[in-house]
Scaffold this active site. Structure first.
Site, mmCIF file in Angstrom:
data_model
loop_
_atom_site.group_PDB
_atom_site.id
_atom_site.type_symbol
_atom_site.label_atom_id
_atom_site.label_comp_id
_atom_site.label_asym_id
_atom_site.label_seq_id
_atom_site.Cartn_x
_atom_site.Cartn_y
_atom_site.Cartn_z
ATOM 1 N N THR A 273 51.462 14.927 62.711
ATOM 2 C CA THR A 273 52.034 15.140 64.044
ATOM 3 C C THR A 273 52.284 13.836 64.772
ATOM 4 O O THR A 273 53.281 13.680 65.485
ATOM 5 C CB THR A 273 51.098 16.034 64.876
ATOM 6 O OG1 THR A 273 51.035 17.329 64.271
ATOM 7 C CG2 THR A 273 51.599 16.187 66.303
ATOM 8 N N THR B 6 46.391 16.122 61.782
ATOM 9 C CA THR B 6 45.050 16.557 62.161
ATOM 10 C C THR B 6 44.566 17.772 61.375
ATOM 11 O O THR B 6 43.370 18.064 61.378
ATOM 12 C CB THR B 6 44.989 16.888 63.664
ATOM 13 O OG1 THR B 6 45.942 17.915 63.960
ATOM 14 C CG2 THR B 6 45.273 15.658 64.515
ATOM 15 N N ASP B 7 45.462 18.492 60.691
ATOM 16 C CA ASP B 7 45.046 19.683 59.947
ATOM 17 C C ASP B 7 43.927 19.382 58.959
ATOM 18 O O ASP B 7 43.054 20.226 58.733
ATOM 19 C CB ASP B 7 46.232 20.283 59.184
ATOM 20 C CG ASP B 7 47.166 21.075 60.079
ATOM 21 O OD1 ASP B 7 46.802 21.320 61.242
ATOM 22 O OD2 ASP B 7 48.255 21.446 59.608
#
Length: 326
Positions: free
Chosen positions: A9, A87-88
């Site tokens: 992201t 960030t996943d």
């Protein structure tokens, strides 16, 4: 200092074809969006390593990244490493990298919850904080850390606990080890203990499954793993409990491959000797399952994967997980 960009992201812009955002920005682009970095006298060596969403990272990516980080740190002329990614999977990649990290310089993993096209993107602030943390002498010997929202988290404890909030990253049961304030690191607890369990290279490809126990589980899906994995992590109820009807299948599976018993709660330890009924933690350990200590199922899977990839035997696997129960 070296900066490795993997995408995610923090590096996304609008795709004109789909209308959604996708990784497109280079590491240089990311750093150009961060104000005031030049005022700290930090020389940055930038590596545009990958441009993929966090969910698409693989074990091969992490292995190559770990080797690249080792080569950089072996040179001895950098104070630390910053890694930007989606960030996943930050909590998993940080832990996997920490298992093999053997240098004194800190490795800081960061990302963003708000992409650069949104109002108030957090990527520049997180990257700024990560660079300050990587350069901080207080963090030498800390291993791999995660820095977002001006908080510093140990790789062993951090987890993504909200899908959208800029304050998504927490460390249940432990809390952050420090914070960034006034352009400096302020530690609130001592540095995390480092285990250094799996610094050796992998010698084979392995598949480790993750099976989550649910209410009314009849065991049919558990049976599907038999013969299809080199090891299995069971995310059990509570402190390590499963329905009694799963006990036989787990015992048979544990006789063939390592089966690790963790808790699906992800906060607190698996017990070893409190409950004694069929399907309890004491019963399952007696049937050959390996307790995961306070490692949640995702971290337990990563540790088991690394150990099996190094061709570790049952005794070495049990000893490695015992470290996290101490």
């Amino acid at each position: 200092m070296a900066v490795y960009s993997l995408g995610g992201t923090i590096a996304m812009t609008t795709d004109p074809t789909t209308g959604g955002v996708a990784p497109a920005l280079s590491a240089h682009d990311l750093l150009a969006a961060v104000p005031h970095l030049e005022g700290h006298g930090v020389e940055l060596r930038v590596h545009d390593f990958r441009r993929v969403p966090g969910a698409s990272l693989t074990f091969d990516d992490l292995s190559e990244l770990g080797s690249a980080v080792d080569r950089t740190l072996d040179g001895g002329d950098v104070d630390g490493i910053v890694i930007t990614q989606g960030t996943d999977t930050i909590e998993e990649t940080a832990f996997a990298l920490d298992l093999r990290h053997r240098h004194e310089q800190p490795v800081i993993v960061t990302g963003a919850m708000r992409n650069p096209t949104m109002a108030g993107p957090d990527g520049p602030a997180n990257l700024y904080a990560a660079v300050l943390a990587a350069a901080a002498p207080q963090l030498r010997g800390a291993g791999v850390l995660v820095v977002l929202n001006d908080e510093i988290h140990a790789a062993r404890h951090v987890r993504k606990s909200h899908t959208t909030s800029p304050a998504a990253f927490t460390s249940p049961g432990a809390g952050p080890i420090g914070r960034i304030a006034e352009d400096g690191v302020r530690l609130t607890v001592g540095l995390p203990h480092r285990f250094g369990l799996v610094a050796r290279p992998r010698v084979r490809e392995v598949r480790v499954g993750l099976y989550t126990v649910c209410l009314g589980d009849d065991g049919e899906l558990l049976a599907a793993w038999d013969g299809r994995c080199d090891g299995l992590v069971v995310a059990a109820f509570g402190v390590g409990h499963v329905p009694e009807r799963l006990v036989g299948a787990l015992e048979r599976l544990a006789a063939r491959v390592p089966v690790v018993l963790s808790s699906r709660i992800g906060n607190g330890p698996v017990l070893t000797g409190t409950y004694g009924y069929p399907g309890s933690e004491k019963d399952l350990i007696g049937r050959g399952l390996v307790p995961a200590g306070d490692l949640g199922p995702y971290r337990a899977r990563l540790l088991l994967h690394e150990l099996l990839a190094q061709d570790a035997g049952p005794e070495a696997i049990t000893e490695a997980f015992a470290v996290f129960a101490s």
